[in-house]
Design an enzyme around this catalytic site. Sequence first.
Site, PDB file in Angstrom:
ATOM      1  N   ARG A 146     -28.550  -4.296  29.890  1.00 40.92           N
ATOM      2  CA  ARG A 146     -27.939  -4.204  28.564  1.00 40.92           C
ATOM      3  C   ARG A 146     -27.608  -2.742  28.280  1.00 40.92           C
ATOM      4  O   ARG A 146     -28.229  -1.835  28.824  1.00 40.92           O
ATOM      5  CB  ARG A 146     -28.901  -4.722  27.494  1.00 40.92           C
ATOM      6  CG  ARG A 146     -29.346  -6.162  27.701  1.00 40.92           C
ATOM      7  CD  ARG A 146     -30.429  -6.532  26.677  1.00 40.92           C
ATOM      8  NE  ARG A 146     -30.888  -7.901  26.852  1.00 40.92           N
ATOM      9  CZ  ARG A 146     -31.912  -8.265  27.622  1.00 40.92           C
ATOM     10  NH1 ARG A 146     -32.586  -7.341  28.308  1.00 40.92           N
ATOM     11  NH2 ARG A 146     -32.269  -9.531  27.716  1.00 40.92           N
ATOM     12  N   LYS A 170     -36.114  -5.774  26.289  1.00 43.16           N
ATOM     13  CA  LYS A 170     -36.469  -6.210  24.939  1.00 43.16           C
ATOM     14  C   LYS A 170     -37.976  -6.384  24.821  1.00 43.16           C
ATOM     15  O   LYS A 170     -38.643  -6.765  25.773  1.00 43.16           O
ATOM     16  CB  LYS A 170     -35.775  -7.549  24.623  1.00 43.16           C
ATOM     17  CG  LYS A 170     -34.272  -7.424  24.383  1.00 43.16           C
ATOM     18  CD  LYS A 170     -33.699  -8.764  23.964  1.00 43.16           C
ATOM     19  CE  LYS A 170     -32.225  -8.641  23.593  1.00 43.16           C
ATOM     20  NZ  LYS A 170     -31.669  -9.941  23.154  1.00 43.16           N
ATOM     21  N   HIS A 235     -21.188  -5.175  27.216  1.00 40.91           N
ATOM     22  CA  HIS A 235     -21.905  -6.401  27.567  1.00 40.91           C
ATOM     23  C   HIS A 235     -21.112  -7.249  28.559  1.00 40.91           C
ATOM     24  O   HIS A 235     -21.691  -8.088  29.254  1.00 40.91           O
ATOM     25  CB  HIS A 235     -22.215  -7.207  26.306  1.00 40.91           C
ATOM     26  CG  HIS A 235     -23.529  -7.922  26.371  1.00 40.91           C
ATOM     27  ND1 HIS A 235     -24.740  -7.267  26.457  1.00 40.91           N
ATOM     28  CD2 HIS A 235     -23.833  -9.244  26.389  1.00 40.91           C
ATOM     29  CE1 HIS A 235     -25.721  -8.146  26.500  1.00 40.91           C
ATOM     30  NE2 HIS A 235     -25.206  -9.357  26.471  1.00 40.91           N
ATOM     31  N   ARG A 238     -22.432  -7.048  31.957  1.00 36.16           N
ATOM     32  CA  ARG A 238     -23.615  -7.893  32.176  1.00 36.16           C
ATOM     33  C   ARG A 238     -23.196  -9.330  32.504  1.00 36.16           C
ATOM     34  O   ARG A 238     -23.721  -9.946  33.438  1.00 36.16           O
ATOM     35  CB  ARG A 238     -24.484  -7.858  30.915  1.00 36.16           C
ATOM     36  CG  ARG A 238     -25.793  -8.626  31.016  1.00 36.16           C
ATOM     37  CD  ARG A 238     -26.648  -8.262  29.803  1.00 36.16           C
ATOM     38  NE  ARG A 238     -27.798  -9.131  29.615  1.00 36.16           N
ATOM     39  CZ  ARG A 238     -28.958  -8.989  30.241  1.00 36.16           C
ATOM     40  NH1 ARG A 238     -29.119  -8.018  31.110  1.00 36.16           N
ATOM     41  NH2 ARG A 238     -29.965  -9.795  29.994  1.00 36.16           N
ATOM     42  N   HIS A 261     -34.186 -12.284  31.474  1.00 36.42           N
ATOM     43  CA  HIS A 261     -34.262 -13.378  30.508  1.00 36.42           C
ATOM     44  C   HIS A 261     -35.652 -14.002  30.525  1.00 36.42           C
ATOM     45  O   HIS A 261     -36.198 -14.284  31.601  1.00 36.42           O
ATOM     46  CB  HIS A 261     -33.234 -14.465  30.839  1.00 36.42           C
ATOM     47  CG  HIS A 261     -31.839 -14.097  30.477  1.00 36.42           C
ATOM     48  ND1 HIS A 261     -30.733 -14.737  31.007  1.00 36.42           N
ATOM     49  CD2 HIS A 261     -31.343 -13.159  29.627  1.00 36.42           C
ATOM     50  CE1 HIS A 261     -29.631 -14.210  30.517  1.00 36.42           C
ATOM     51  NE2 HIS A 261     -29.981 -13.256  29.669  1.00 36.42           N
ATOM     52  N   TYR A 270     -24.380 -19.280  32.307  1.00 40.02           N
ATOM     53  CA  TYR A 270     -23.486 -18.737  33.328  1.00 40.02           C
ATOM     54  C   TYR A 270     -23.075 -19.791  34.349  1.00 40.02           C
ATOM     55  O   TYR A 270     -22.037 -19.659  34.989  1.00 40.02           O
ATOM     56  CB  TYR A 270     -24.140 -17.542  34.021  1.00 40.02           C
ATOM     57  CG  TYR A 270     -24.326 -16.373  33.090  1.00 40.02           C
ATOM     58  CD1 TYR A 270     -23.235 -15.609  32.668  1.00 40.02           C
ATOM     59  CD2 TYR A 270     -25.578 -16.036  32.594  1.00 40.02           C
ATOM     60  CE1 TYR A 270     -23.390 -14.559  31.790  1.00 40.02           C
ATOM     61  CE2 TYR A 270     -25.752 -14.985  31.716  1.00 40.02           C
ATOM     62  CZ  TYR A 270     -24.648 -14.252  31.318  1.00 40.02           C
ATOM     63  OH  TYR A 270     -24.806 -13.213  30.432  1.00 40.02           O
TER      64      TYR A 270
END
Length: 289
Positions: A146, A170, A235, A238, A261, A270
Amino acid sequence: MQDSINKYLSHIEQNRNFSAQTLRAYQNDLNQYLSFLITEGCRDFGNVTRVFLRRFLAFLKKQDYSKTTIARKLVSIRSLYKFLCREGILKFNPLENIRAPKRERKLPGFMSISEAETLLNLPGSNTLLGIRDRAIMETLYSTGMRVSELVGTDVTDIDFFNEVVKVKGKGKKERLQPIGNHALDAIRLYMDKRNSDSKALFLNNRGGRLTERSVARMLEKYVKKGGLSLNISPHTFRHSFATHLLDRGADLRSVQELLGHANLSTTQIYTHITTERLKQVYDKSHPRA
């Protein structure tokens, strides 16, 4: 009510390891909710009923918020009520039986391999900014990180020998991410030329750490220069990273880990991209499609 919100925000800041951006979103969501309740004449969380909450949902819908944004706001409010009940401030959670609107799952945009290569080759190699910009884009495409993770990367996070980078994701979760030779060569050249002892890897003109907005502006410049789609953002690298890996045979679990993730369901979007493209190829190429 404001005191209860402040107490909750202090709790998640100290105990939940949320990013600064997530904390701001929670604060904005809860302040908006508080403002709505006061306007409706409610000045105590204990007096909030499901009627108030349904009115709030109707208010958000009238303000043209997307289903995804409304769902996120409900997550913030639901979390607040759980905290207040756990602390003994409230005995009843009025959100228990209220469902969030079903989120819209839009397919993320991505570049073709040729578009990615065009963009990567646009920065010049005769200026420090050009060398830096090439290193930034090579890193985004090589790792799929990210943009927030990119600007938070330090020089010491790059392991040239093992060809990995430590990514601070994150919730302050860290992961080791493989990084390709093209990106490593671009980073090495930039570090040789930049003449700075700063611990931050990517710097702005004043020698400070680059911001997410600065990366977005830099990319906009090259997108226009290359005559590419105006929808390309940091993004997009990504999304392109994940899509190209799956197109080349990577398994979904590995892509999940590479993207950082927490849930496989987030990565599965995806597969819809690659499936849709296969359908287009089939419809175009098969004589009896």
